[in-house]
Write a protein that holds these residues in place. Structure first.
Motif, PDB file in Angstrom:
ATOM      1  N   CYS A  29     -16.941  -6.221 -47.392  1.00 46.85           N
ATOM      2  CA  CYS A  29     -18.379  -6.010 -47.588  1.00 46.85           C
ATOM      3  C   CYS A  29     -18.984  -5.801 -46.209  1.00 46.85           C
ATOM      4  CB  CYS A  29     -19.011  -7.210 -48.299  1.00 46.85           C
ATOM      5  SG  CYS A  29     -20.770  -6.959 -48.624  1.00 46.85           S
ATOM      6  N   ARG A  72     -25.931  -3.289 -50.466  1.00 44.29           N
ATOM      7  CA  ARG A  72     -24.608  -3.630 -49.922  1.00 44.29           C
ATOM      8  C   ARG A  72     -23.531  -2.842 -50.649  1.00 44.29           C
ATOM      9  NH1 ARG A  72     -24.870  -8.263 -46.161  1.00 44.29           N
ATOM     10  NH2 ARG A  72     -22.666  -7.803 -45.887  1.00 44.29           N
ATOM     11  N   ILE A 121     -26.116  -3.841 -55.098  1.00 45.11           N
ATOM     12  CA  ILE A 121     -24.760  -4.146 -54.617  1.00 45.11           C
ATOM     13  C   ILE A 121     -23.806  -3.211 -55.346  1.00 45.11           C
ATOM     14  CG2 ILE A 121     -22.979  -5.909 -54.325  1.00 45.11           C
ATOM     15  CD1 ILE A 121     -25.201  -8.020 -54.421  1.00 45.11           C
ATOM     16  N   LYS A 148     -19.362  -9.515 -55.250  1.00 46.00           N
ATOM     17  CA  LYS A 148     -20.718  -9.136 -55.664  1.00 46.00           C
ATOM     18  C   LYS A 148     -21.521 -10.366 -56.085  1.00 46.00           C
ATOM     19  CE  LYS A 148     -23.310  -6.230 -58.862  1.00 46.00           C
ATOM     20  NZ  LYS A 148     -23.271  -5.095 -59.793  1.00 46.00           N
TER      21      LYS A 148
END
Ligand code: SAJ
Length: 435
Positions: free
Chosen positions: A162, A180, A205, A194
């Motif tokens: 990430c 993200r 996300i 997540k």
């Protein structure tokens, strides 16, 4: 929307308490996680345990001191057991621009003995394609009793990437508001990561595989590098043609589909000047534009030095004010700063001149400048009162009065940031090197 996997309040170990790890640790703690920050630097660990932050980042200290006071954040030098491990360590490159994964490997070696099975390990460090897989392989080599997907009934280790995307100076805002990208080595790893980031991230996300997530981060910074290179190249061309580059860019940017970035002293920091090389290293024949952009930006500090020496020509012992040492405006971060190199090279080329450095965000000069003998750190007023030649290298907002001082007292000015952050911007355009 993809449903997220529910996880109970996790214990999280954040490996690396730098510009990304510490804010991430603090934000997770503020949102209910039980967080242990891990750093090899004992002074950093001690500072965090006192609720202090060893670098400047707006709003971070209040978050860290609050989380420590509430008992939700503490720091250690050894990796503890945890449900989640976030790796936020540096990924520098070696002398020949190849990625150096030593810090990731050291983090993996610290995590491996702590695993019981079922944990999530997230790599946040900006990484070359394949680094997440490399980190997982290294952990599994030390822990063959675990697997990524439960093969042979072995307990699962969930591994994802990430990449951090926050802008220094706006970290505490962007950590919460940015979208993200999460890339898993497995779909379940991505889902679990997540769920973790959803604890504090209000942005979208998006899930993908690990190598695409790695490349997405590198591509974002390369996109910016290429565009800054375009602006820097324009500044050199415009100077040759006797055109004010700031006026030129402002005029061109009135086109509805043109948005040229700002030229500067070169590209600094530990991200944009580094990450594109990871793409060049992965595809050396193909990454021609990306490599050239790096070379254009890396060549800009030497060009500024040449302009300074041209301006000094014929004058022997000058007093030169160099305004700004940080790698960009309004931060204290001097790492990979073009201004630092420019000051060092000017000091060496003009040994009978005195260089008055103004950097309001630091108390001492970096050793390589302090040791030169003709470089000193002074307040802005002193520098402007004494200088024959002023180099405006960084557009700190505290340099705003430069425009007034310039009007009151004539000195030559070499302005490589177009008066950004200074009052001169409001005035008539002034070409680089003009009075
Ligand atoms: N710069 C220019 N002209 C410009 C913009 C920037 O010369 O128009 C220079 C700056 O002065 C500085 C360098 O570029 O020396 C980089 O500054 P920056 O503000 O563009 O970026 P960073 O390095 O502070 O942060 C970047 C961000 N990436 C992008 O904007 C795509 C941030 O979102 C990333 O999280 C960060 O890299 C990172 O950690 O990778």
């Amino acid at each position: 929307m993809t449903p997220t996997t529910e996880v109970p309040v996790p214990t999280v170990a954040v490996i690396g308490l730098g510009y990304i790890g510490l804010p991430t640790a603090a934000v997770l703690a503020m949102h209910g996680a039980d967080v242990v920050g891990v750093d090899v630097n004992a002074a950093t660990v001690d500072a965090v345990n006192r609720g202090e932050v060893p670098f400047v980042e707006p709003d971070l200290e209040i978050a860290v001191s609050g989380a420590v006071a509430q008992g939700r954040l503490r720091a250690e030098t050894k990796t503890p057991e945890a449900d989640v491990f976030i790796v936020a360590v540096p990924t520098p490159f070696t002398g020949d621009h190849a990625p150096d994964l030593a810090y990731i490997e050291a983090a993996a070696d610290g995590i491996a003995p702590r695993l019981r099975g079922g944990e999530l390990v997230v790599l946040e460090s900006t990484s070359p394609p394949g680094a997440t897989r490399h980190m997982a392989d290294r952990i599994l080599a030390a822990r063959p009793d675990l697997s990524l997907d439960g093969t042979d009934g072995r307990p699962v280790l969930h591994v994802a990437h990430c990449p951090e995307r926050v802008l220094p100076g706006r970290v505490m805002i962007e950590l919460v508001t940015n979208d993200r990208i999460v890339g898993g080595l497995t779909t379940e790893a991505a889902e679990r990561a997540k769920a973790l980031y959803a604890m504090f991230c209000q942005g979208e996300i998006m899930l993908t595989d690990a190598v695409t997530a790695e490349m997405a981060k590198l591509v974002e910074n390369s996109y910016r590098d290429v565009n800054i290179a375009f602006a820097n190249e324009l500044s050199v061309i415009a100077d040759k043609l006797g055109i004010d580059v700031w006026e030129l860019i402002e005029l061109a940017n009135h086109h509805p589909r043109v948005n040229i970035l700002q030229p500067g002293p070169g590209v600094g920091g530990h991200c944009i000047a580094v990450d594109p090389w990871f793409i060049v290293d992965a595809a050396p024949q193909e990454a021609r534009l990306i490599r050239t952009a790096r070379e254009v930006n890396d060549a800009k500090p030497a060009w500024v030095v040449r302009k300074t020496l041209d301006a000094a020509a014929g004058r022997d012992a000058l007093t030169i004010a160099a305004l700004g040492l940080a790698f960009k405006s309004n931060i204290d971060d001097l790492r990979e700063s073009p201004a630092r190199h420019i000051v060092a090279d000017v000091a060496d080329a003009l040994p009978r001149s005195e260089i008055l450095v103004v950097e309001p965000h630091v108390d001492t000069l970096p050793a390589e400048l302090a040791n030169r003998g003709n470089v000193v750190l002074v307040p802005l007023d002193d520098a402007l009162a004494r200088a024959d030649l002023v180099l405006l290298l960084v557009g700190h907002s505290s340099f705003a009065e430069l425009g007034d001082a310039s009007a009151a007292r004539r000195f030559d000015i070499i302005d490589v940031v177009g008066g950004r952050g200074t009052s001169r911007r409001a005035g008539p355009p002034a070409a680089l090197g003009s009075k």
